[in-house]
Write an enzyme that holds these catalytic residues in place. Structure first.
Site, short mmCIF file in Angstrom:
data_model
loop_
_atom_site.label_atom_id
_atom_site.label_comp_id
_atom_site.label_asym_id
_atom_site.label_seq_id
_atom_site.Cartn_x
_atom_site.Cartn_y
_atom_site.Cartn_z
N TRP A 1 7.52 -4.31 -3.77
CA TRP A 1 6.01 -3.62 -3.53
C TRP A 1 5.28 -4.97 -2.83
CZ3 TRP A 1 1.45 -5.89 -5.50
CH2 TRP A 1 0.46 -5.25 -5.70
N HIS A 2 5.57 -6.22 -3.45
CA HIS A 2 4.76 -7.25 -2.75
C HIS A 2 4.90 -7.50 -1.16
CE1 HIS A 2 3.83 -8.63 -6.85
NE2 HIS A 2 2.92 -9.14 -6.46
N GLY A 3 6.17 -7.28 -0.70
CA GLY A 3 6.13 -7.49 0.56
C GLY A 3 7.51 -6.68 1.17
N TYR B 1 -3.99 -12.21 -1.47
CA TYR B 1 -3.55 -10.97 -1.81
C TYR B 1 -3.77 -9.72 -0.79
CZ TYR B 1 -0.30 -9.87 -5.73
OH TYR B 1 0.57 -9.70 -6.63
N PHE C 1 -1.09 -7.90 0.81
CA PHE C 1 -0.26 -7.06 0.12
C PHE C 1 -0.69 -5.39 -0.06
CE2 PHE C 1 0.68 -11.23 -1.69
CZ PHE C 1 1.56 -11.49 -0.80
#
Length: 460
Positions: free
Chosen positions: A319-321, A457, A460
């Site tokens: 999900w983050h990257g 952030y 993201f």
């Protein structure tokens, strides 16, 4: 529009507050909500209006799916809704990642799409998935598109959270007393906002300067520079993200809305299990409720529980990257959390300071994966951290060791030795002392606005 900008602080925020409470004072509640939705969409469109139809289309899709689920729980409809959200997120965020891996696996030359990631898509997608699941469970029945639009677009938490449930935010807008201006909440909200603004502008940004340049030149770092860059990034990341959360909570408070706490002194944790209970709490809650628990949570044999943890952190990393470094980052965090659970189960307990030190070193190593451009850079920096033969200091980016050391020490002292913003706010009183604190923090932060940086952030 950035929270740390003149146009937001001196035009958008006061004007929106005034209009909202003025319309409420005339008992034009529907109009005040409509104004707040349009203001939030304007706030979102400030960067690039081309993505406005995207969020509007996503909202319409999810509202009608949720409305259908609220009337009759249908697993097929829920699956359709979740797949639709994941597909939208996947197209914009992961299309190039899958194409690159397809090209590598099959020696293909499929061209990349080079799609720009729409701002906040990860957040409003997660929030809408939670809405669909809650509707399916019968925990919320929302039949007003206006209310739903306000739930998704409410500008304080639209871009980076906290990720909220419909049932914990929207009932607040229905309470009559919350419709009218409360000066004690204005002053408290402004105080919390000032803390977050100072965390971002006065500590997070200066630390980010060297950290980012250091990792952009990762292969040139010496041992000391690697420690400076890695530690600076770990600290800047906390002050940047938690600063945003404080500002979001503070702004919402001015509107008489209580958003959930998102950070609880995570760097005071002694292991990774405790750390993830304190870090980005609403994201951890979402992953726990909708991934970990859906896999069975802790209601299985031990090895399946550990597998569930690893799967949850795999999802978190992805999900983050859209990159293998993020996936490995997630799995490594999951492994450390499993180790913490194994030690607890075996009744093993370390010395407090040793446990904290190992946790923080682990945090530095995992964050190196998070920020590095690729595995080569991540490995070089990690290896260099412990490479005694590279123990020398060379000037990088005109770095001033005293200056950088001051910010690192200041950040560590604040993160480890003082109460967090939520704890400080508990003692708040609308008096001269706290008014001075607020004025000093905001005034000092204003001097940085001319070189304001986006929040880390946002990528993201």
């Amino acid at each position: 529009m950035l929270f740390n900008s003149y146009e937001f602080l001196f035009i958008f925020l006061p004007l929106t507050l005034i209009l909202y409470f003025y319309l409420n004072s005339l008992k034009l509640i529907t109009l005040s909500k409509t104004m707040l939705v349009f203001a939030s969409l304007f706030f979102y469109s400030w960067w690039n209006i081309i993505y406005l139809p995207l969020i509007l289309g996503s909202m319409i899709f999810n509202f009608y799916i949720g409305k259908s689920l609220g009337k009759k729980a249908n697993k097929s409809m829920l699956t359709f809704g979740i797949v639709g959200n994941v597909a939208l997120l996947g197209y914009f965020k992961y299309a190039d990642f899958f194409i690159e891996n397809f090209n590598w696996a099959f020696n293909s030359q499929t061209p990349l799409l080079h799609l720009a990631l729409p701002l906040a898509i990860s957040y409003f997608t997660f929030q809408q998935i939670a809405f669909l699941v809650d509707n399916y469970k019968g925990e919320v029945k929302e039949f007003s598109f206006l209310n739903y639009s306000l739930f998704i677009t409410f500008f304080p938490q639209l871009l980076m959270g906290p990720i909220v449930h419909h049932k914990e935010m929207m009932p607040q807008f229905a309470l009559k007393w919350r419709s009218y201006i409360r000066w004690e909440n204005i002053s408290l909200g402004l105080f919390i906002f000032a803390i977050g603004l100072a965390k971002k502008c006065l500590i997070g940004d200066p630390l980010t300067d060297y950290a980012q340049y250091g990792f952009d030149n990762a292969q040139k770092l010496t041992m000391i520079e690697a420690w400076y860059a890695s530690t600076s990034y770990v600290l800047s990341y906390y002050f940047d993200l938690s600063g945003y959360a404080d500002m979001a909570i503070g702004i919402a408070k001015m509107f008489n809305i209580d958003l959930p706490k998102n950070f609880n002194s995570p760097y005071k944790a002694r292991n990774f299990a405790d750390y993830w209970r304190r870090w980005h709490i609403t994201l951890s809650r979402f992953l726990g409720d909708y991934i970990y628990k859906s896999l069975g949570g802790n209601k299985n044999v031990v090895w399946i529980i550990y597998l569930n943890i690893m799967i949850t952190f795999f999802v978190s990393g992805f999900w983050h990257g859209a990159g293998w470094t993020f996936i490995v980052w997630g799995l490594l965090n999951g492994l450390f959390v499993v180790f913490a659970h194994m030690m607890k189960k075996a009744n093993l307990e370390m010395n407090f300071y040793l446990a904290w030190f190992l946790m923080f070193i682990g945090l530095i190593i995992t964050r190196t994966l998070f920020v590095a451009n690729d595995f080569s850079d991540a490995w070089y920096v990690t290896y260099t951290l412990f490479n005694i033969t590279n123990l020398k200091f060379q000037e990088l980016y005109h770095i001033d060791a005293v200056f950088q050391s001051f910010y690192i020490v200041l950040a560590l002292v604040l993160a480890l030795g003082f109460k967090n913003s939520g704890e400080i706010a508990l003692n708040f009183k609308p008096n001269l002392k706290y008014s001075l604190y607020t004025a000093i923090l905001i005034s000092a932060s204003l001097f940085t606005f001319s070189s304001a940086k986006e929040f880390l952030y946002f990528q993201f």
